[in-house]
Design a protein around this motif. Structure first.
Motif, PDB file in Angstrom:
ATOM      1  N   ILE A  39       0.859  -1.186   0.000  1.00 47.77           N
ATOM      2  CA  ILE A  39       0.000   0.000   0.000  1.00 47.77           C
ATOM      3  C   ILE A  39       0.892   1.231   0.000  1.00 47.77           C
ATOM      4  O   ILE A  39       1.675   1.456   0.932  1.00 47.77           O
ATOM      5  N   ILE A  40       0.792   2.030  -1.056  1.00 52.78           N
ATOM      6  CA  ILE A  40       1.591   3.244  -1.168  1.00 52.78           C
ATOM      7  C   ILE A  40       1.013   4.283  -0.212  1.00 52.78           C
ATOM      8  O   ILE A  40      -0.200   4.482  -0.153  1.00 52.78           O
ATOM      9  N   ASP A  41       1.872   4.959   0.527  1.00 56.23           N
ATOM     10  CA  ASP A  41       1.398   5.842   1.592  1.00 56.23           C
ATOM     11  C   ASP A  41       1.052   7.256   1.142  1.00 56.23           C
ATOM     12  O   ASP A  41       0.544   8.040   1.918  1.00 56.23           O
ATOM     13  N   THR A  42       1.314   7.599  -0.118  1.00 53.24           N
ATOM     14  CA  THR A  42       1.010   8.937  -0.625  1.00 53.24           C
ATOM     15  C   THR A  42      -0.076   8.811  -1.692  1.00 53.24           C
ATOM     16  O   THR A  42       0.110   8.089  -2.671  1.00 53.24           O
ATOM     17  N   PRO A  43      -1.216   9.490  -1.528  1.00 52.23           N
ATOM     18  CA  PRO A  43      -2.317   9.320  -2.494  1.00 52.23           C
ATOM     19  C   PRO A  43      -2.058  10.023  -3.818  1.00 52.23           C
ATOM     20  O   PRO A  43      -1.287  10.974  -3.899  1.00 52.23           O
ATOM     21  N   ILE A  44      -2.733   9.500  -4.849  1.00 52.48           N
ATOM     22  CA  ILE A  44      -2.775  10.185  -6.139  1.00 52.48           C
ATOM     23  C   ILE A  44      -4.064  10.993  -6.183  1.00 52.48           C
ATOM     24  O   ILE A  44      -4.939  10.834  -5.329  1.00 52.48           O
ATOM     25  N   GLU A  45      -4.209  11.851  -7.172  1.00 50.13           N
ATOM     26  CA  GLU A  45      -5.435  12.635  -7.345  1.00 50.13           C
ATOM     27  C   GLU A  45      -6.178  12.167  -8.585  1.00 50.13           C
ATOM     28  O   GLU A  45      -5.582  11.694  -9.546  1.00 50.13           O
ATOM     29  N   LEU A  46      -7.496  12.315  -8.525  1.00 51.19           N
ATOM     30  CA  LEU A  46      -8.369  12.088  -9.665  1.00 51.19           C
ATOM     31  C   LEU A  46      -9.521  13.065  -9.534  1.00 51.19           C
ATOM     32  O   LEU A  46      -9.816  13.544  -8.437  1.00 51.19           O
ATOM     33  N   SER A  47     -10.163  13.382 -10.651  1.00 50.65           N
ATOM     34  CA  SER A  47     -11.281  14.327 -10.606  1.00 50.65           C
ATOM     35  C   SER A  47     -12.553  13.613 -10.138  1.00 50.65           C
ATOM     36  O   SER A  47     -12.644  12.386 -10.187  1.00 50.65           O
ATOM     37  N   GLU A  48     -13.534  14.397  -9.711  1.00 48.10           N
ATOM     38  CA  GLU A  48     -14.831  13.834  -9.316  1.00 48.10           C
ATOM     39  C   GLU A  48     -15.455  13.081 -10.485  1.00 48.10           C
ATOM     40  O   GLU A  48     -16.045  12.014 -10.306  1.00 48.10           O
ATOM     41  N   GLU A  49     -15.314  13.617 -11.702  1.00 45.04           N
ATOM     42  CA  GLU A  49     -15.864  12.950 -12.886  1.00 45.04           C
ATOM     43  C   GLU A  49     -15.188  11.596 -13.117  1.00 45.04           C
ATOM     44  O   GLU A  49     -15.843  10.626 -13.482  1.00 45.04           O
ATOM     45  N   GLN A  50     -13.877  11.523 -12.899  1.00 43.75           N
ATOM     46  CA  GLN A  50     -13.178  10.254 -13.069  1.00 43.75           C
ATOM     47  C   GLN A  50     -13.607   9.245 -12.007  1.00 43.75           C
ATOM     48  O   GLN A  50     -13.773   8.065 -12.310  1.00 43.75           O
ATOM     49  N   LEU A  51     -13.814   9.711 -10.788  1.00 42.39           N
ATOM     50  CA  LEU A  51     -14.289   8.827  -9.726  1.00 42.39           C
ATOM     51  C   LEU A  51     -15.659   8.264 -10.088  1.00 42.39           C
ATOM     52  O   LEU A  51     -15.905   7.061  -9.951  1.00 42.39           O
ATOM     53  N   GLN A  52     -16.560   9.108 -10.588  1.00 44.88           N
ATOM     54  CA  GLN A  52     -17.897   8.652 -10.968  1.00 44.88           C
ATOM     55  C   GLN A  52     -17.836   7.696 -12.160  1.00 44.88           C
ATOM     56  O   GLN A  52     -18.571   6.711 -12.209  1.00 44.88           O
ATOM     57  N   GLN A  53     -16.949   7.978 -13.132  1.00 47.01           N
ATOM     58  CA  GLN A  53     -16.804   7.074 -14.275  1.00 47.01           C
ATOM     59  C   GLN A  53     -16.302   5.712 -13.808  1.00 47.01           C
ATOM     60  O   GLN A  53     -16.792   4.675 -14.250  1.00 47.01           O
ATOM     61  N   MET A  54     -15.339   5.708 -12.894  1.00 45.57           N
ATOM     62  CA  MET A  54     -14.805   4.461 -12.382  1.00 45.57           C
ATOM     63  C   MET A  54     -15.896   3.657 -11.679  1.00 45.57           C
ATOM     64  O   MET A  54     -16.025   2.450 -11.891  1.00 45.57           O
ATOM     65  N   LYS A  55     -16.703   4.316 -10.850  1.00 48.62           N
ATOM     66  CA  LYS A  55     -17.798   3.620 -10.164  1.00 48.62           C
ATOM     67  C   LYS A  55     -18.785   3.030 -11.164  1.00 48.62           C
ATOM     68  O   LYS A  55     -19.226   1.895 -11.024  1.00 48.62           O
ATOM     69  N   GLN A  56     -19.133   3.819 -12.168  1.00 50.68           N
ATOM     70  CA  GLN A  56     -20.091   3.346 -13.182  1.00 50.68           C
ATOM     71  C   GLN A  56     -19.541   2.137 -13.918  1.00 50.68           C
ATOM     72  O   GLN A  56     -20.242   1.148 -14.133  1.00 50.68           O
ATOM     73  N   LEU A  57     -18.267   2.180 -14.299  1.00 45.54           N
ATOM     74  CA  LEU A  57     -17.660   1.060 -15.022  1.00 45.54           C
ATOM     75  C   LEU A  57     -17.636  -0.200 -14.167  1.00 45.54           C
ATOM     76  O   LEU A  57     -17.930  -1.292 -14.650  1.00 45.54           O
ATOM     77  N   ILE A  58     -17.294  -0.044 -12.897  1.00 46.36           N
ATOM     78  CA  ILE A  58     -17.177  -1.207 -12.021  1.00 46.36           C
ATOM     79  C   ILE A  58     -18.546  -1.767 -11.647  1.00 46.36           C
ATOM     80  O   ILE A  58     -18.786  -2.968 -11.721  1.00 46.36           O
ATOM     81  N   MET A  59     -19.468  -0.896 -11.255  1.00 47.20           N
ATOM     82  CA  MET A  59     -20.760  -1.360 -10.731  1.00 47.20           C
ATOM     83  C   MET A  59     -21.707  -1.882 -11.792  1.00 47.20           C
ATOM     84  O   MET A  59     -22.614  -2.650 -11.482  1.00 47.20           O
TER      85      MET A  59
END
Length: 169
Positions: A120-140
Motif C-alpha cells: 500500500i503506497i502511503d502517498t495518495p494520487i489525485e483524480l477528478s470527481e468525474e473520473q471517480l464517478q466514471q470508475m464507479k459506473q464502469l465497475i458497478m
C-alpha cells in the motif's frame, strides 16, 4: 491510512509465472485535479465495458427472438487481450513516494485465496470527481459478456467498502 479516509483505492495486480504469489500495488486516491494517466486506463476500461454491454444487449435480443419461436443465434464469445502503451508504473511516479505498508494476505472477495503480497503506497494520487464517478459506473455496471451477470461486489448503497474489522489477532 492512519485514520485518514480516501475517496477510492486503485489496485494493480502483478501476475507472475510459476506461482510465486501475486504482488498487489494499492494506490489510495483523493478527489482533486484531473489525472491524465488514469484517464488513459479509464478509456480502455470504457471500451471493454461497451463491448460487454453490446454483447449482453445482443444476447437479450436473441433470447427474446428465441422465445418467440425464432432460431437462437448461438455465437461464441471470445476475449482478446489488447495491448497498449499504458504503463501502470507511472502511478508510482505520481505518488512521489517509494514508501509503503506491506503484508501477505488473500483476495478481498470469495474464494479469498491467500497468495497475495499487498503493498500500500502511503502517498495518495489525485483524480477528478468525474473520473471517480466514471470508475464507479464502469465497475458497478459491468457485465460478463458470456452470462450477462454483473461482475461487481458492492452493497445496495453503492459502496465497495467492507466494515472495519479488528486486526489484532
Amino acid at each position: 491510512l492512519l485514520g485518514e479516509k480516501f475517496d477510492c483505492e486503485i489496485r494493480i495486480y502483478v501476475i507472475q509465472k510459476a506461482g510465486r504469489g501475486v504482488p498487489v500495488i494499492t494506490l489510495l486516491a483523493k478527489v482533486g485535479k484531473f489525472n491524465n494517466h488514469l484517464q488513459e486506463a479509464l478509456d480502455e476500461f470504457q471500451k471493454v465495458w461497451e463491448s460487454n454491454d453490446n454483447a449482453c444487449q445482443k444476447s437479450n435480443r436473441n433470447l427474446r427472438s428465441s422465445q418467440l419461436g425464432s432460431k437462437f443465434d448461438n455465437e461464441t464469445n471470445t476475449r482478446t487481450l489488447v495491448t497498449s502503451n499504458w504503463n501502470p508504473w507511472k502511478f508510482m511516479q505520481q505518488t512521489k513516494s517509494y514508501w509503503f505498508y506491506g503484508y501477505n494476505g488473500g483476495l478481498t472477495e470469495p474464494p479469498c485465496s491467500y497468495f497475495l503480497h499487498w503493498r500500500i503506497i502511503d502517498t495518495p494520487i489525485e483524480l477528478s470527481e468525474e473520473q471517480l464517478q466514471q470508475m464507479k459506473q464502469l465497475i458497478m455496471t459491468n457485465r460478463d459478456p458470456i452470462n450477462c451477470k454483473y461482475t461487481s461486489v458492492h452493497n445496495q448503497y453503492g459502496s465497495f467498502a467492507r466494515p472495519l474489522q479488528d486486526s489484532s489477532r
